[in-house]
Write a protein that holds these residues in place. Structure first.
Motif, PDB file in Angstrom:
ATOM      1  N   THR A 127       0.811  -1.214   0.000  1.00 21.17           N
ATOM      2  CA  THR A 127       0.000   0.000   0.000  1.00 21.17           C
ATOM      3  C   THR A 127       0.840   1.258   0.000  1.00 21.17           C
ATOM      4  O   THR A 127       0.330   2.346  -0.247  1.00 21.17           O
ATOM      5  CB  THR A 127      -0.915   0.041   1.241  1.00 21.17           C
ATOM      6  N   HIS A 162     -13.714  -7.514   2.404  1.00 15.09           N
ATOM      7  CA  HIS A 162     -12.505  -7.407   1.589  1.00 15.09           C
ATOM      8  C   HIS A 162     -12.433  -6.000   1.001  1.00 15.09           C
ATOM      9  O   HIS A 162     -13.386  -5.539   0.382  1.00 15.09           O
ATOM     10  CB  HIS A 162     -12.512  -8.451   0.470  1.00 15.09           C
ATOM     11  N   ASP A 164      -9.916  -3.067  -1.121  1.00 20.00           N
ATOM     12  CA  ASP A 164      -8.722  -2.727  -1.882  1.00 20.00           C
ATOM     13  C   ASP A 164      -7.773  -1.981  -0.933  1.00 20.00           C
ATOM     14  O   ASP A 164      -8.170  -0.957  -0.356  1.00 20.00           O
ATOM     15  CB  ASP A 164      -9.110  -1.832  -3.061  1.00 20.00           C
ATOM     16  N   GLN A 166      -5.513   0.069  -1.394  1.00 23.65           N
ATOM     17  CA  GLN A 166      -5.311   1.465  -1.764  1.00 23.65           C
ATOM     18  C   GLN A 166      -6.478   2.344  -1.327  1.00 23.65           C
ATOM     19  O   GLN A 166      -6.339   3.562  -1.206  1.00 23.65           O
ATOM     20  CB  GLN A 166      -5.129   1.583  -3.282  1.00 23.65           C
ATOM     21  N   TYR A 168      -8.280   1.755   1.478  1.00 22.56           N
ATOM     22  CA  TYR A 168      -8.429   1.690   2.939  1.00 22.56           C
ATOM     23  C   TYR A 168      -8.037   3.020   3.578  1.00 22.56           C
ATOM     24  O   TYR A 168      -7.015   3.616   3.236  1.00 22.56           O
ATOM     25  CB  TYR A 168      -7.548   0.557   3.484  1.00 22.56           C
ATOM     26  N   TRP A 185      -6.000 -11.374 -10.962  1.00 20.73           N
ATOM     27  CA  TRP A 185      -6.565 -10.024 -11.000  1.00 20.73           C
ATOM     28  C   TRP A 185      -5.679  -9.066 -11.797  1.00 20.73           C
ATOM     29  O   TRP A 185      -6.148  -8.264 -12.570  1.00 20.73           O
ATOM     30  CB  TRP A 185      -6.754  -9.484  -9.577  1.00 20.73           C
ATOM     31  N   ARG A 186      -4.355  -9.195 -11.598  1.00 23.86           N
ATOM     32  CA  ARG A 186      -3.456  -8.260 -12.277  1.00 23.86           C
ATOM     33  C   ARG A 186      -3.587  -8.414 -13.796  1.00 23.86           C
ATOM     34  O   ARG A 186      -3.606  -7.441 -14.540  1.00 23.86           O
ATOM     35  CB  ARG A 186      -2.014  -8.511 -11.837  1.00 23.86           C
ATOM     36  N   GLY A 194      -2.229  -2.697  -7.083  1.00 20.53           N
ATOM     37  CA  GLY A 194      -2.640  -3.427  -5.891  1.00 20.53           C
ATOM     38  C   GLY A 194      -3.839  -4.311  -6.084  1.00 20.53           C
ATOM     39  O   GLY A 194      -4.306  -4.925  -5.136  1.00 20.53           O
ATOM     40  N   GLU A 195      -4.403  -4.367  -7.306  1.00 16.29           N
ATOM     41  CA  GLU A 195      -5.622  -5.139  -7.492  1.00 16.29           C
ATOM     42  C   GLU A 195      -5.424  -6.625  -7.229  1.00 16.29           C
ATOM     43  O   GLU A 195      -6.379  -7.361  -7.057  1.00 16.29           O
ATOM     44  CB  GLU A 195      -6.190  -4.950  -8.912  1.00 16.29           C
ATOM     45  N   GLN A 198      -6.029  -8.156  -1.657  1.00 13.48           N
ATOM     46  CA  GLN A 198      -7.207  -7.693  -0.937  1.00 13.48           C
ATOM     47  C   GLN A 198      -6.871  -7.633   0.543  1.00 13.48           C
ATOM     48  O   GLN A 198      -6.191  -8.515   1.068  1.00 13.48           O
ATOM     49  CB  GLN A 198      -8.383  -8.645  -1.129  1.00 13.48           C
ATOM     50  N   GLU A 213      -8.238   5.409  -5.192  1.00 18.62           N
ATOM     51  CA  GLU A 213      -7.053   4.615  -4.856  1.00 18.62           C
ATOM     52  C   GLU A 213      -5.826   5.504  -4.675  1.00 18.62           C
ATOM     53  O   GLU A 213      -4.706   5.018  -4.683  1.00 18.62           O
ATOM     54  CB  GLU A 213      -6.802   3.576  -5.960  1.00 18.62           C
TER      55      GLU A 213
END
Length: 216
Positions: A127, A162, A164, A166, A168, A185-186, A194-195, A198, A213
């Motif tokens: 993060t 859950h 992301d 970024q 939070y 996910w990437r 950061g995807e 989680q 984000e």
């Protein structure tokens, strides 16, 4: 010391004799009355050890002690402001997101690795946030900053949330956190950020999520 929300980017606090509050340096926009602003060198209510902990964590965001009698308007960088009221529990928040908070709250520092072990440490790297995070505990109000607005998401036993990493902002209550991966996910999103991760929060409390984000 409750905050009055003037709009989504400004709050007003009433300062009473014999009470104090802390704010980020540069956050004061205007004030009325006999109010003083002095640099805080003891790390807030947590004292010297709290200050040392934040310096080790690279989270030594400069604070001002606000005292006197009057009203003060706060804001910073045009960021959205979310007011969080604590009733004896602990708020976990990155130091640079703190706009202002009650002087009655006990300030400290927590090593993120203690929640989620090694994965908690990885979260700090992913993060871009520190491996340490600031804690505020007690009864009082906190004004935190975020991008694009904030939503409070309840966390209830047996129903983890859950988020992301970024997006939070902060959380409070009896909450555990760990970083989990979402393979693929990437490649699916194609952003390489950061995807693929989680932040999983479970327990009882609430998490604050921003509509962006971006870091402050």
């Amino acid at each position: 010391m409750p905050f009055r929300e003037l709009n989504s980017r400004m709050v007003e606090a009433t300062v009473l004799p014999g009470q104090k509050m802390f704010s980020q340096r540069g956050a004061m926009l205007a004030y009325r009355g006999e109010v003083s602003f002095t640099p805080n060198i003891q790390g807030g209510q947590g004292g010297l050890m709290s200050m040392i902990g934040r310096r080790v964590a690279n989270e030594a965001t400069p604070l001002m002690t606000v005292e006197g009698s009057g009203t003060v308007m706060f804001g910073h960088g045009g960021h959205h402001i979310q007011v969080i009221n604590l009733a004896g529990d602990t708020l976990y928040v990155e130091a640079d997101r703190l706009l202002a908070f009650d002087g009655t709250l006990q300030q400290g520092t927590m090593f993120m690795g203690s929640q989620g072990g090694v994965m908690g440490m990885v979260r700090g790297q992913v993060t871009g946030q520190g491996l340490f995070t600031t804690t505020l505990k007690g009864h009082g109000a906190v004004a935190v900053m975020a991008h694009g607005g904030v939503i409070e998401v309840p966390i209830t036993p047996g129903r983890e949330i859950h988020v992301d990493p970024q997006a939070y902002v902060a959380h409070h209550g009896d909450v555990r956190n760990k970083l989990s991966t979402a393979l693929g996910w990437r490649d699916m999103v194609g952003r390489g950020s950061g995807e693929a991760f989680q932040l999983e929060l479970s327990g009882s409390g609430a998490v604050y999520v921003q509509a962006s984000e971006e870091k402050l």
